[in-house]
Design a protein around this motif. Structure first.
Motif, short mmCIF file in Angstrom:
data_model
loop_
_atom_site.label_atom_id
_atom_site.label_comp_id
_atom_site.label_asym_id
_atom_site.label_seq_id
_atom_site.Cartn_x
_atom_site.Cartn_y
_atom_site.Cartn_z
N LYS C 47 0.89 -1.17 0.00
CA LYS C 47 0.00 0.00 0.00
C LYS C 47 0.92 1.21 0.00
CE LYS C 47 -3.97 1.70 2.66
NZ LYS C 47 -4.83 1.38 3.82
N VAL C 48 0.83 2.01 -1.05
CA VAL C 48 1.82 3.08 -1.25
C VAL C 48 1.19 4.44 -0.95
CG1 VAL C 48 3.33 4.19 -2.94
CG2 VAL C 48 3.04 1.71 -2.96
N TYR C 49 1.88 5.20 -0.10
CA TYR C 49 1.35 6.49 0.35
C TYR C 49 2.00 7.68 -0.36
CZ TYR C 49 -0.77 3.73 4.03
OH TYR C 49 -1.51 2.80 4.72
N ASN C 50 3.20 7.48 -0.89
CA ASN C 50 3.87 8.58 -1.59
C ASN C 50 3.74 8.36 -3.09
OD1 ASN C 50 4.63 9.13 1.01
ND2 ASN C 50 6.68 9.78 0.44
N LEU C 51 2.62 8.76 -3.63
CA LEU C 51 2.38 8.51 -5.05
C LEU C 51 3.03 9.60 -5.89
CD1 LEU C 51 -1.31 7.43 -4.66
CD2 LEU C 51 0.59 5.96 -5.34
N TYR C 55 -1.36 11.57 -9.33
CA TYR C 55 -2.30 10.71 -8.62
C TYR C 55 -2.86 11.49 -7.43
CZ TYR C 55 -0.54 6.98 -11.50
OH TYR C 55 -0.20 6.23 -12.58
N MET C 56 -4.12 11.90 -7.54
CA MET C 56 -4.70 12.77 -6.51
C MET C 56 -5.40 11.94 -5.44
SD MET C 56 -3.90 15.81 -7.58
CE MET C 56 -5.05 17.15 -7.26
N PRO C 58 -4.67 9.61 -1.54
CA PRO C 58 -3.67 9.47 -0.47
C PRO C 58 -2.86 8.18 -0.57
CG PRO C 58 -5.88 9.15 0.42
CD PRO C 58 -6.05 9.57 -1.00
N TYR C 59 -3.43 7.16 -1.16
CA TYR C 59 -2.69 5.91 -1.30
C TYR C 59 -3.30 5.05 -2.40
CZ TYR C 59 -6.56 4.40 1.65
OH TYR C 59 -7.81 4.17 2.16
#
Lengths: 222, 399, 114
Positions: C47-51, C55-56, C58-59
């Motif tokens: 699960k990636v939080y720093n896109l 990509y608007m 949060p994850y």
């Protein structure tokens, strides 16, 4: 309190919607240091003003605009020219490492002003921002908070990470960019991974953080 | 083949560079040239070739043919010059090309500069910039980033070998501690292992970047430049420093699409690049006194320490837990602070790793010096392991 | 509905995704497209939080999945907040990246309710 003449009395806004004090809390940072976040009274505003002053000419990351505006807002609060404003300090061993402020529009609605992290690299800004949202929702029991961003970092941190609702038809007092809203539902969704800290602050820790001291250095100035 | 050695090193303070790309590159370059005792007066430097390594100088700084600009601004005309782009392995690739240029006889003395400016971008722009090294059809458009692959890799490794988030944090704290002794390091703070793993606030102050990877088990975005002067050992030319000999260089590529690897936990190119470097040097992992391994994520330091033969498969984390990879351990890794704490200006990293090993072998690594270090290894990791360069440096005589 | 393809080597039958110019097994350069769909199984996920830019949200969750029929392994977006290794999903295709005038289609796998 000094005697207030009739004219000054006319000029001061009534205080209505920040009638609950934010109870101080502390957060253990990555370095193991403890940051205390607490609301300050007007008496402590002069040092908060001094703390933001050096950032007023730092163009990078919009520190200048945020510092200048925060200075005006804190001054406005100190001299009774903004209605229902609050100011929180983040301190480590008494040293000011960040400041946040905002105000209440009415009993249901909050308005976020600014967030400044003076010490960098420890994600303090995120913690301070979360603290003021905590104040609006969990202590003032408001339903929504109006938020704008003045930097790309702010936009990423608040608008995207909290999934804020866009509400461009509502005008934020800071003007400029369109308004976004943190609703209670969004707050409850994101709070577990965004907001932390413990209460009460142990007496000894609190004593080590009052009075607040000016920051030793500003990495932003280099 | 001619023997090649390193006689000059330069390194800017990693972190944020408040100036132009060229000024940053030139700062490291001039420091390396002066360190080597090279005369910068017109026509007296006798540098035959310059390689400028950078992943983003074209894409981010919008400068094409940057090596030509660098050569001119540091007064090395009419030296031959090329810009080298090989993702995050650009730096070590440039060192390899310098070696090839000298060994072939095309050049006697070569300047290698690695430079990157990532902090002129916002966080999401730089995340996008780094992600451009993934596959242009099967990965990049999905929003897959390097942390994404590292996250999926870490999860599999955890399943198979029982690695924990605390193991990653232990490696992180070690590298941060090392960086406190490196004046060029980007991050100058030491996280508390308890605070970033077990404390009540840990989940929020050390949040996930790509679950199970957290902020304190991944590298920052940094600006930075590093430089080397390489020379043939048979010319008789005198320099200010005794050369540190390049004993071996190995490079290998792997599938560009990470999902196409037969074993998703296999970093073949790391293993193969190290094998080739050992073979060329006539050495093995037991000969390495100090290593700089590409820890863009802490999981990579652990797995690379296995793939280059320091520890058996699945035991890299155990070795780190036992302190074997600390400065005073038997296999010190990332004494510079590594990418984690020294910083990771992508194109500069491979050069920076070699600078650290040269300093170690010269005995100049104050506060972090590995006792009696004579031979060191660098592993510079491009893509998610699709292009890896390993270099062995030594002060031992050949044979 | 958008479909994505696997590329079968006309000479040796080796399947590829994405397309390769030269068959990774036999060296041939001719391929035939086959629709790539069906059931997949999650091999790993994150699960990636720093896109990255664009990509608007949060994850996003990503997974490496294996197609049950063909055995092909690909990286995908997964429409689940908490995937798990071994999870079964359907290989749906959707817009994985929005761009003005050129949306990019890719696999957004849909978990199958157990």
């Amino acid at each position: 309190m000094a005697l207030i003449d009739k004219m000054e009395e006319q000029l001061r806004p009534p205080e209505e919607f920040v009638n609950v004090e934010y109870p101080a809390k502390y957060i253990t940072l990555a370095t193991g240091e403890k940051m205390v976040i607490r609301q300050i009274s007007r008496e402590e505003c002069p040092i908060a003003l001094e703390a933001v002053k050096p950032l007023m000419d730092v163009e990078r990351d919009f520190y200048d605009i945020v510092a200048v505006r925060m200075y005006a807002e804190i001054l406005g609060y100190m001299r009774y020219r903004v209605k229902d404003e609050y100011v929180f300090l983040g301190t480590i061993n008494g040293e000011i490492v960040g400041i946040v402020n905002g105000r209440s529009v009415n009993a249901q609605l909050g308005m976020s002003y600014h967030t400044i992290a003076i010490r960098q690299g420890l994600r303090l800004g995120a913690q301070l921002f979360a603290a003021k949202m905590e104040y609006h929702f969990d202590f003032l029991n408001q339903d929504e908070v109006l938020i704008v961003a003045e930097s790309p970092n702010g936009f990423k941190r608040w608008m995207i990470e909290y999934e804020l609702e866009s509400r461009p038809e509502v005008w934020h007092e800071l003007g400029g960019v369109p308004t976004y809203v943190l609703t209670r539902a969004l707050w409850e969704k994101h709070k577990p991974v965004k907001c932390t800290g413990r209460r009460p602050v142990p007496e000894e820790l609190l004593a080590a953080n009052i009075p607040a001291r000016l920051p030793g250095a500003y990495a932003q100035k280099k | 083949m001619r023997e090649v050695g390193i006689v000059g090193v330069g390194h800017t303070k990693f972190g944020r560079w408040n100036g132009s790309f060229l000024d940053q590159a030139a700062t490291a370059a001039v420091e390396a040239l002066r360190d080597a005792g090279v005369d910068l007066a017109a026509g007296k430097a006798h540098i035959d070739q310059v390689f400028l390594a950078s992943m983003g100088v074209g894409q981010v700084n919008k400068i094409s043919g940057a090596a030509s600009a660098l050569v001119d601004t540091i007064n090395l005309r009419p030296a031959m010059a090329e810009t080298v782009e090989n993702g995050p392995a650009s730096g070590a690739s440039a060192v390899k090309l310098a070696y090839m240029a000298i060994a072939s006889g095309m050049a006697d003395t070569v300047l290698v500069v690695g430079a990157e400016q990532m902090r002129i971008l916002t966080g999401w722009e730089s995340t996008d910039f780094v992600a451009t090294m993934s596959h242009p059809d099967a990965e990049y458009p999905y929003g897959l980033t390097l942390p994404s692959f590292a996250g999926m890799f870490t999860r599999l490794y955890m399943e198979k070998y029982g690695l924990t988030e605390t193991d990653l944090a232990i490696v992180s704290v070690k590298n941060h501690e090392n960086a406190m002794h490196n004046p060029c390091a980007h991050i100058r703070l030491v996280p508390s292992l308890h605070a970033i793993t077990e404390d009540e606030d840990a989940d929020v102050i050390n949040p996930y970047v790509a679950d199970p990877i957290r902020v304190y088990s991944t590298c920052p975005m940094s600006d930075g430049a590093a430089a080397l002067v390489l020379t043939a050992l048979d010319t008789g030319r005198e320099f200010a420093h005794k050369p540190v000999r390049i004993a071996g260089i190995g490079q290998a590529t792997d599938t560009h699409v990470v999902a196409e690897r037969p074993d998703p936990l296999d970093l073949f190119a790391v293993r193969e690049s190290a094998r080739k470097a050992y073979e060329m040097a006539g050495m093995g992992p037991e000969d390495i006194d100090v290593a700089e391994l590409h820890d863009a994520f802490q999981i990579l330091e652990i797995v690379e320490s296995e793939e280059v033969g320091f520890f058996p498969r699945g035991e890299g984390a155990k070795a780190a837990r036992e302190g074997r990879t600390r400065v005073d351990g038997d296999k010190p890794i990332n004494t510079s602070g590594g990418l984690k704490a020294k910083g990771h200006p992508v194109g500069a990293t491979g050069v920076s790793q070699v600078v650290e090993i040269v300093r170690q072998l010269r005995g100049e690594a104050e506060g972090r010096q590995v006792k009696d270090a004579q031979t060191g290894l660098t592993t510079n990791f491009g893509g998610f392991g699709n292009n890896v360069v390993s270099i062995i440096l030594t002060t031992k005589e050949e044979g | 509905m958008m479909e994505l393809y696997a590329y079968r080597c006309d000479a040796c039958g080796e399947l590829h995704h994405p397309r390769h110019f030269v068959c990774r097994k036999c060296g041939n350069t001719e391929f035939t497209e086959e629709v790539l769909n069906g059931k997949v199984r999650v091999l790993s996920w994150t699960k990636v939080y720093n896109l990255p830019e664009g990509y608007m949200q949060p994850y996003l969750c990503f997974a490496i999945v294996k197609f049950e029929d063909s055995g092909l392994i690909v990286s995908v977006q997964i429409n689940d907040d908490k995937p798990y290794i071994g999870q079964e999903a359907d290989a749906a295709v959707g817009v994985v990246k929005e761009a003005i005038g050129k949306d990019f289609y890719g696999f957004i796998v849909e978990p199958i309710a157990v």
